[in-house]
Enzyme design. Structure first.
Site, PDB file in Angstrom:
ATOM      1  N   ARG A 173       0.822  -1.236   0.000  1.00 54.14           N
ATOM      2  CA  ARG A 173       0.000   0.000   0.000  1.00 54.14           C
ATOM      3  C   ARG A 173       0.852   1.282   0.000  1.00 54.14           C
ATOM      4  O   ARG A 173       0.516   2.274   0.646  1.00 54.14           O
ATOM      5  CB  ARG A 173      -0.968   0.048   1.187  1.00 54.14           C
ATOM      6  CG  ARG A 173      -1.896  -1.118   1.281  1.00 54.14           C
ATOM      7  CD  ARG A 173      -2.841  -1.253   0.078  1.00 54.14           C
ATOM      8  NE  ARG A 173      -3.602  -2.468   0.252  1.00 54.14           N
ATOM      9  CZ  ARG A 173      -3.220  -3.671  -0.235  1.00 54.14           C
ATOM     10  NH1 ARG A 173      -2.143  -3.779  -0.979  1.00 54.14           N
ATOM     11  NH2 ARG A 173      -3.950  -4.735  -0.014  1.00 54.14           N
ATOM     12  N   SER A 222     -10.278  -0.185   4.071  1.00 57.53           N
ATOM     13  CA  SER A 222      -9.448  -0.331   5.277  1.00 57.53           C
ATOM     14  C   SER A 222      -8.833   1.003   5.674  1.00 57.53           C
ATOM     15  O   SER A 222      -8.172   1.649   4.850  1.00 57.53           O
ATOM     16  CB  SER A 222      -8.336  -1.348   5.016  1.00 57.53           C
ATOM     17  OG  SER A 222      -8.917  -2.599   4.744  1.00 57.53           O
ATOM     18  N   GLU A 292      -3.777   3.701   6.341  1.00 57.02           N
ATOM     19  CA  GLU A 292      -3.770   3.408   4.903  1.00 57.02           C
ATOM     20  C   GLU A 292      -4.437   4.578   4.167  1.00 57.02           C
ATOM     21  O   GLU A 292      -3.997   4.986   3.103  1.00 57.02           O
ATOM     22  CB  GLU A 292      -4.515   2.099   4.613  1.00 57.02           C
ATOM     23  CG  GLU A 292      -4.558   1.776   3.135  1.00 57.02           C
ATOM     24  CD  GLU A 292      -5.074   0.376   2.832  1.00 57.02           C
ATOM     25  OE1 GLU A 292      -4.817  -0.554   3.610  1.00 57.02           O
ATOM     26  OE2 GLU A 292      -5.724   0.238   1.779  1.00 57.02           O
TER      27      GLU A 292
HETATM   28  C1  LIG Z   1     -15.332  -0.163  -0.545  1.00 55.35           C
HETATM   29  C2  LIG Z   1     -13.830   0.007  -0.661  1.00 55.35           C
HETATM   30  C3  LIG Z   1     -13.045  -1.126  -0.823  1.00 55.35           C
HETATM   31  C4  LIG Z   1     -11.654  -1.003  -0.973  1.00 55.35           C
HETATM   32  N1  LIG Z   1     -10.901  -2.123  -1.131  1.00 55.35           N
HETATM   33  C5  LIG Z   1      -9.580  -2.027  -1.326  1.00 55.35           C
HETATM   34  C6  LIG Z   1      -8.771  -3.196  -1.526  1.00 55.35           C
HETATM   35  O1  LIG Z   1      -9.244  -4.316  -1.526  1.00 55.35           O
HETATM   36  N2  LIG Z   1      -7.452  -3.020  -1.736  1.00 55.35           N
HETATM   37  C7  LIG Z   1      -6.873  -1.787  -1.758  1.00 55.35           C
HETATM   38  O2  LIG Z   1      -5.653  -1.704  -1.985  1.00 55.35           O
HETATM   39  N3  LIG Z   1      -7.602  -0.666  -1.560  1.00 55.35           N
HETATM   40  C8  LIG Z   1      -8.933  -0.743  -1.340  1.00 55.35           C
HETATM   41  N4  LIG Z   1      -9.676   0.388  -1.137  1.00 55.35           N
HETATM   42  C9  LIG Z   1      -9.020   1.708  -1.081  1.00 55.35           C
HETATM   43  C10 LIG Z   1      -8.986   2.468  -2.433  1.00 55.35           C
HETATM   44  O3  LIG Z   1     -10.064   2.082  -3.265  1.00 55.35           O
HETATM   45  C11 LIG Z   1      -7.670   2.231  -3.176  1.00 55.35           C
HETATM   46  O4  LIG Z   1      -6.577   2.755  -2.433  1.00 55.35           O
HETATM   47  C12 LIG Z   1      -7.677   2.899  -4.558  1.00 55.35           C
HETATM   48  O5  LIG Z   1      -6.566   2.446  -5.269  1.00 55.35           O
HETATM   49  C13 LIG Z   1      -7.655   4.431  -4.492  1.00 55.35           C
HETATM   50  O6  LIG Z   1      -7.921   4.919  -5.796  1.00 55.35           O
HETATM   51  P1  LIG Z   1      -8.641   6.330  -6.013  1.00 55.35           P
HETATM   52  O7  LIG Z   1      -8.728   6.578  -7.466  1.00 55.35           O
HETATM   53  O8  LIG Z   1      -9.915   6.401  -5.278  1.00 55.35           O
HETATM   54  O9  LIG Z   1      -7.563   7.291  -5.362  1.00 55.35           O
HETATM   55  P2  LIG Z   1      -7.813   8.556  -4.398  1.00 55.35           P
HETATM   56  O10 LIG Z   1      -8.415   8.094  -3.126  1.00 55.35           O
HETATM   57  O11 LIG Z   1      -8.510   9.619  -5.142  1.00 55.35           O
HETATM   58  O12 LIG Z   1      -6.304   8.992  -4.130  1.00 55.35           O
HETATM   59  C14 LIG Z   1      -5.426   8.173  -3.380  1.00 55.35           C
HETATM   60  C15 LIG Z   1      -4.023   8.781  -3.416  1.00 55.35           C
HETATM   61  O13 LIG Z   1      -3.514   8.700  -4.745  1.00 55.35           O
HETATM   62  C16 LIG Z   1      -3.165  10.001  -5.237  1.00 55.35           C
HETATM   63  N5  LIG Z   1      -3.473   9.978  -6.672  1.00 55.35           N
HETATM   64  C17 LIG Z   1      -4.643   9.610  -7.260  1.00 55.35           C
HETATM   65  N6  LIG Z   1      -4.521   9.669  -8.597  1.00 55.35           N
HETATM   66  C18 LIG Z   1      -3.246  10.089  -8.856  1.00 55.35           C
HETATM   67  C19 LIG Z   1      -2.514  10.360 -10.062  1.00 55.35           C
HETATM   68  N7  LIG Z   1      -3.052  10.199 -11.282  1.00 55.35           N
HETATM   69  N8  LIG Z   1      -1.227  10.796  -9.947  1.00 55.35           N
HETATM   70  C20 LIG Z   1      -0.648  10.968  -8.729  1.00 55.35           C
HETATM   71  N9  LIG Z   1      -1.309  10.719  -7.570  1.00 55.35           N
HETATM   72  C21 LIG Z   1      -2.582  10.283  -7.633  1.00 55.35           C
HETATM   73  C22 LIG Z   1      -3.999  10.958  -4.413  1.00 55.35           C
HETATM   74  O14 LIG Z   1      -3.398  12.252  -4.338  1.00 55.35           O
HETATM   75  C23 LIG Z   1      -4.011  10.263  -3.058  1.00 55.35           C
HETATM   76  O15 LIG Z   1      -2.806  10.528  -2.341  1.00 55.35           O
HETATM   77  C24 LIG Z   1     -11.064   0.285  -0.957  1.00 55.35           C
HETATM   78  C25 LIG Z   1     -11.870   1.420  -0.790  1.00 55.35           C
HETATM   79  C26 LIG Z   1     -13.240   1.279  -0.639  1.00 55.35           C
HETATM   80  C27 LIG Z   1     -14.092   2.508  -0.488  1.00 55.35           C
END
Ligand SMILES: Cc1cc2nc3c(=O)[nH]c(=O)nc-3n(C[C@H](O)[C@H](O)[C@H](O)COP(=O)(O)OP(=O)(O)OC[C@H]3O[C@@H](n4cnc5c(N)ncnc54)[C@H](O)[C@@H]3O)c2cc1C
Length: 300
Positions: A173, A222, A292
């Protein structure tokens, strides 16, 4: 901010919103406004925005689906850039896929399975965009996205540059992409496989997730990383915090590494609960739970 607005109105082609509530862009449904919220139309538009933001010395933050963010109730003082329009996918020979960072991970996995390209299925159900998944090194079951990455492309406003997977420090992560710039696209290396089997596997994984990760209310998955060799949810359960509430934020009774907005919670409620969980786990198990989820817009 006025100079930046004028520069953006002169050359930015995408969507531009002022005082946009970030609660509309986070899975927790929490967070105050961003001074400016930009959705670039394409990479050239993104690069233009980054150049004028820098010229005007404004703070900025790029987001995907906001599924890993706890934004403060006062919001973000600066510019938030959302990349949902950077959504091209190209299937190349030899199992390679070039994918822009605004592509929904679930959509990518579905297309890859149908084309007979395997490797990503275990990530089915993670509600992020590709950029967020790379930055967080998203993972599930036995797969982390890092294991499928050949190259990641970034920009800081000028031309893109590429990093090979072995030049990026990917950990659980975490990625060394943090703070380098905006991830624009990636080249993934997948494995050719039977489309029917891949699709069946994808659907099975989605169904299993629905069954075991049933959590009612808005949340961000998480909240804490699992300490080595242990499960954060077990430590939280052992500390007796399942169902603990502050305001309208609750440690989920269904999965206690999730904190749920029961409707009407504030970000401050969630943060107070996070701190209480950390202190209780330190007391009961002598483990420091590491976040996380990412905190945005909180004063030190
Ligand atoms: C219901 C649920 C289930 C989940 N299950 C999992 C799981 O099984 N495994 C897991 O690993 N995670 C899980 N997550 C957490 C989350 O979905 C992941 O971390 C996901 O990869 C985040 O993607 P996002 O587009 O929403 O990023 P955001 O939340 O929008 O951003 C996350 C971080 O990435 C940065 N970022 C985003 N896009 C870019 C870019 N293009 N360039 C540079 N930085 C960037 C942001 O600034 C921030 O620091 C879950 C979340 C939820 C709500």
């Amino acid at each position: 901010m006025q100079g930046l607005l004028e520069d953006l109105k002169n050359g930015f082609r995408g969507e531009l919103l002022e005082q946009e509530p970030l609660s509309a862009h986070t899975s927790w449904k929490l967070g105050g406004p961003a001074d400016l919220f930009l959705v670039p139309q394409n990479q050239a538009d993104l690069q233009y925005a980054l150049r004028v933001i820098k010229k005007n010395q404004q703070s900025w933050l790029v987001i995907g689906n906001g599924s890993n963010l706890l934004v403060s109730d006062t919001g973000f003082a600066g510019v938030v850039i959302q990349l949902g329009q950077l959504a091209k996918i190209a299937f190349l020979p030899g199992g390679k896929v070039e994918v822009e960072s605004g592509v929904q991970l679930g959509h990518l996995i579905k297309l890859c399975c149908r084309k007979g390209l395997g490797g990503l299925e275990e990530l089915s159900g993670i509600p992020g965009m590709v950029g967020g998944a790379l930055l967080m090194n998203a993972g599930a079951i036995d797969t982390e996205i890092a294991s499928l990455v050949s190259q990641v492309y970034l920009t800081a406003g000028q031309d893109e540059w590429a990093l090979r997977c072995d030049q990026i420090d990917f950990e659980y992560r975490h990625s060394g992409l943090d703070g380098l710039g905006v991830i624009t696209r990636a080249l993934l290396q997948l494995k050719e496989d039977d489309p029917k089997e891949l699709e069946e596997r994808r659907l099975k994984i989605l169904a299993r997730r629905k069954e075991v990760q049933k959590v009612s209310g808005a949340h961000a998955g998480s909240v804490f990383k699992n300490p080595t060799g242990e499960k954060a949810w077990q430590l939280i359960d052992k500390a007796g915090l399942r169902g603990r509430r502050i305001g309208k934020a609750e440690v989920s009774t269904e999965h206690c590494n999730h904190i749920v907005n029961m409707g009407g919670a504030s970000s401050a409620d969630v943060l107070a609960l996070i701190e209480e969980v950390q202190q209780a786990v330190l007391r009961t198990s002598r483990r420091q739970l590491e976040l996380e989820v990412r905190l945005v817009g909180w004063k030190d």
